[in-house]
Design a protein around this motif. Structure first.
Motif, PDB file in Angstrom:
ATOM      1  N   ALA A  46       0.824  -1.210   0.000  1.00 23.02           N
ATOM      2  CA  ALA A  46       0.000   0.000   0.000  1.00 23.02           C
ATOM      3  C   ALA A  46       0.858   1.259   0.000  1.00 23.02           C
ATOM      4  O   ALA A  46       0.489   2.271  -0.603  1.00 23.02           O
ATOM      5  CB  ALA A  46      -0.935   0.002   1.212  1.00 23.02           C
ATOM      6  N   VAL A  47       2.017   1.201   0.668  1.00 25.34           N
ATOM      7  CA  VAL A  47       2.926   2.354   0.687  1.00 25.34           C
ATOM      8  C   VAL A  47       3.361   2.702  -0.731  1.00 25.34           C
ATOM      9  O   VAL A  47       3.315   3.870  -1.143  1.00 25.34           O
ATOM     10  CB  VAL A  47       4.155   2.070   1.580  1.00 25.34           C
ATOM     11  N   PHE A  48       3.777   1.686  -1.485  1.00 28.54           N
ATOM     12  CA  PHE A  48       4.226   1.972  -2.851  1.00 28.54           C
ATOM     13  C   PHE A  48       3.067   2.430  -3.733  1.00 28.54           C
ATOM     14  O   PHE A  48       3.214   3.357  -4.546  1.00 28.54           O
ATOM     15  CB  PHE A  48       4.888   0.745  -3.467  1.00 28.54           C
ATOM     16  N   LEU A  49       1.896   1.791  -3.592  1.00 29.29           N
ATOM     17  CA  LEU A  49       0.743   2.200  -4.391  1.00 29.29           C
ATOM     18  C   LEU A  49       0.363   3.646  -4.099  1.00 29.29           C
ATOM     19  O   LEU A  49       0.050   4.418  -5.015  1.00 29.29           O
ATOM     20  CB  LEU A  49      -0.443   1.274  -4.108  1.00 29.29           C
ATOM     21  N   ALA A  50       0.423   4.047  -2.819  1.00 26.13           N
ATOM     22  CA  ALA A  50       0.096   5.428  -2.446  1.00 26.13           C
ATOM     23  C   ALA A  50       1.121   6.403  -3.017  1.00 26.13           C
ATOM     24  O   ALA A  50       0.765   7.471  -3.531  1.00 26.13           O
ATOM     25  CB  ALA A  50       0.032   5.548  -0.924  1.00 26.13           C
ATOM     26  N   LEU A  51       2.395   6.035  -2.934  1.00 26.47           N
ATOM     27  CA  LEU A  51       3.445   6.897  -3.502  1.00 26.47           C
ATOM     28  C   LEU A  51       3.275   7.040  -5.003  1.00 26.47           C
ATOM     29  O   LEU A  51       3.459   8.125  -5.570  1.00 26.47           O
ATOM     30  CB  LEU A  51       4.831   6.316  -3.184  1.00 26.47           C
ATOM     31  N   PHE A  52       2.908   5.948  -5.665  1.00 29.04           N
ATOM     32  CA  PHE A  52       2.717   5.978  -7.122  1.00 29.04           C
ATOM     33  C   PHE A  52       1.566   6.913  -7.498  1.00 29.04           C
ATOM     34  O   PHE A  52       1.666   7.676  -8.461  1.00 29.04           O
ATOM     35  CB  PHE A  52       2.450   4.567  -7.636  1.00 29.04           C
ATOM     36  N   VAL A 279      12.186   5.928  -5.547  1.00 28.45           N
ATOM     37  CA  VAL A 279      11.063   5.702  -4.629  1.00 28.45           C
ATOM     38  C   VAL A 279      11.437   6.155  -3.219  1.00 28.45           C
ATOM     39  O   VAL A 279      10.629   6.780  -2.513  1.00 28.45           O
ATOM     40  CB  VAL A 279      10.664   4.218  -4.623  1.00 28.45           C
ATOM     41  N   LYS A 280      12.661   5.857  -2.800  1.00 27.82           N
ATOM     42  CA  LYS A 280      13.102   6.267  -1.471  1.00 27.82           C
ATOM     43  C   LYS A 280      13.119   7.785  -1.333  1.00 27.82           C
ATOM     44  O   LYS A 280      12.732   8.331  -0.293  1.00 27.82           O
ATOM     45  CB  LYS A 280      14.493   5.691  -1.183  1.00 27.82           C
ATOM     46  N   LYS A 281      13.558   8.483  -2.373  1.00 35.77           N
ATOM     47  CA  LYS A 281      13.579   9.938  -2.329  1.00 35.77           C
ATOM     48  C   LYS A 281      12.171  10.509  -2.198  1.00 35.77           C
ATOM     49  O   LYS A 281      11.936  11.457  -1.432  1.00 35.77           O
ATOM     50  CB  LYS A 281      14.259  10.482  -3.581  1.00 35.77           C
ATOM     51  N   LEU A 287       7.603  12.186   3.949  1.00 36.27           N
ATOM     52  CA  LEU A 287       7.729  12.143   5.401  1.00 36.27           C
ATOM     53  C   LEU A 287       8.211  13.483   5.961  1.00 36.27           C
ATOM     54  O   LEU A 287       7.751  13.941   7.009  1.00 36.27           O
ATOM     55  CB  LEU A 287       8.695  11.032   5.817  1.00 36.27           C
ATOM     56  N   GLN A 288       9.144  14.140   5.254  1.00 36.79           N
ATOM     57  CA  GLN A 288       9.662  15.441   5.701  1.00 36.79           C
ATOM     58  C   GLN A 288       8.570  16.505   5.633  1.00 36.79           C
ATOM     59  O   GLN A 288       8.513  17.384   6.498  1.00 36.79           O
ATOM     60  CB  GLN A 288      10.856  15.837   4.846  1.00 36.79           C
ATOM     61  N   ARG A 289       7.714  16.445   4.622  1.00 35.66           N
ATOM     62  CA  ARG A 289       6.622  17.418   4.522  1.00 35.66           C
ATOM     63  C   ARG A 289       5.642  17.267   5.680  1.00 35.66           C
ATOM     64  O   ARG A 289       5.124  18.255   6.219  1.00 35.66           O
ATOM     65  CB  ARG A 289       5.874  17.228   3.195  1.00 35.66           C
TER      66      ARG A 289
END
Length: 291
Positions: A46-52, A279-281, A287-289
């Motif tokens: 889900a983390v990757f899907l949300a980032l995408f 993806v890590k960037k 997370l920083q935002r």
């Protein structure tokens, strides 16, 4: 008369046993472990899907194959894990006749799609857009297995409705139905594995041309050979052993099946997503935002 009466019995549901040798006081521990695997699989993918979805920089053809893989992993786990968790947590392993065959379709369909996706990723990333997903192949296994006469035991010694586990319960000669399914499984698995081996051989040759030892190690560290071996080799062994009558412990066989079925969906987000620099960037920026 008794023989005739037995043949007229209609099975309305099946009972998933899971591990037949597991002692009852371990049921709670196993259900917690499986629940942890399920949650970790859902959260990681889900983390990757949300980032995408939220990041335009990730909406490139290079990530489409990983998206397909993440969706397959989530749907495969959702199709299989809730029922076996319910079996050990609430002692409810009953599944309807139609629900069992529906689960069987999802198990083999998502397994076939994942095998092809891994092959596509080994050849070329952009090919994921053009690669056809074949719905009819696993469907034929269900069409051939569904009409069989099920008039004896309805107890499935497995953790889900697998083709082999179901057809062994049929009151008929299984060979006529098992060999076509076995041949199809070998074509899908060994065909995809052959493509992956060829692609990685070419990849290794290219890497060895890199002069920098550090560059070689960094490139090799991105390889997912372990997860590929974990996905393909135990599956091939399981299908082969079932058809040439290699006998070994039922619990050991189920541990092998659960290992190649559950570990890849849980680990794939780490290998294919979170270890990718881009993806890590994006994840770090999000997370920083929030902070």
């Amino acid at each position: 008369m008794r023989a005739r009466e037995r043949k007229t019995i209609t099975i309305l549901d099946f009972v998933i046993v899971g591990f037949p040798g597991l002692l009852p006081h371990y049921y709670g521990l196993v259900s917690v472990l499986l629940f942890f695997v399920y949650v970790f699989t859902l959260v990681g993918n889900a983390v990757f899907l949300a980032l995408f979805v939220m990041s335009r920089s990730l909406q490139k053809p290079v990530y489409y194959c990983i998206i397909n893989l993440a969706v397959c992993d989530v749907l495969f786990s959702t199709a299989t894990l809730p029922k076996i968790i319910s079996r050990y947590c609430f002692q409810d392993g009953t599944i309807s006749f139609m629900g069992c065959f529906l689960q069987m379709f999802f198990v083999h369909y998502f397994g076939s799609v994942t095998a092809r996706l891994l092959a596509v990723m080994a050849i070329d990333r952009y090919a994921a857009i053009c690669f056809p997903l074949r719905y009819h192949s696993p469907l034929m296994m269900i069409i051939r297995a569904y009409p069989l006469p099920y008039c004896a035991s309805n107890t499935i010694v497995h953790c889900c409705c697998d083709h082999i586990a179901i057809t062994t319960l049929a009151c008929t000669d299984r060979e006529e139905y098992s060999y076509p399914a076995f041949i199809h499984a070998m074509i899908v698995l060994l065909g995809s594995l052959a493509v992956i081996v060829f692609s990685y051989c070419a990849f290794i040759v290219a890497v060895l041309r890199i002069l920098s030892t550090q560059g070689r190690m960094k490139t090799f560290s991105t390889c997912s050979l372990i997860i590929i071996a974990l996905f393909f080799l135990p599956r091939c062994f399981n299908y082969l052993s079932s058809n040439i009558n290699i006998k070994f412990s039922t619990d050991l066989r189920l541990v092998i099946i659960m290992m190649y079925s559950l570990l890849p969906p849980m680990i794939n987000p780490l290998i294919y997503c979170l270890r990718t620099d881009e993806v890590k960037k994006v994840l770090i920026r999000k997370l920083q935002r929030k902070k």
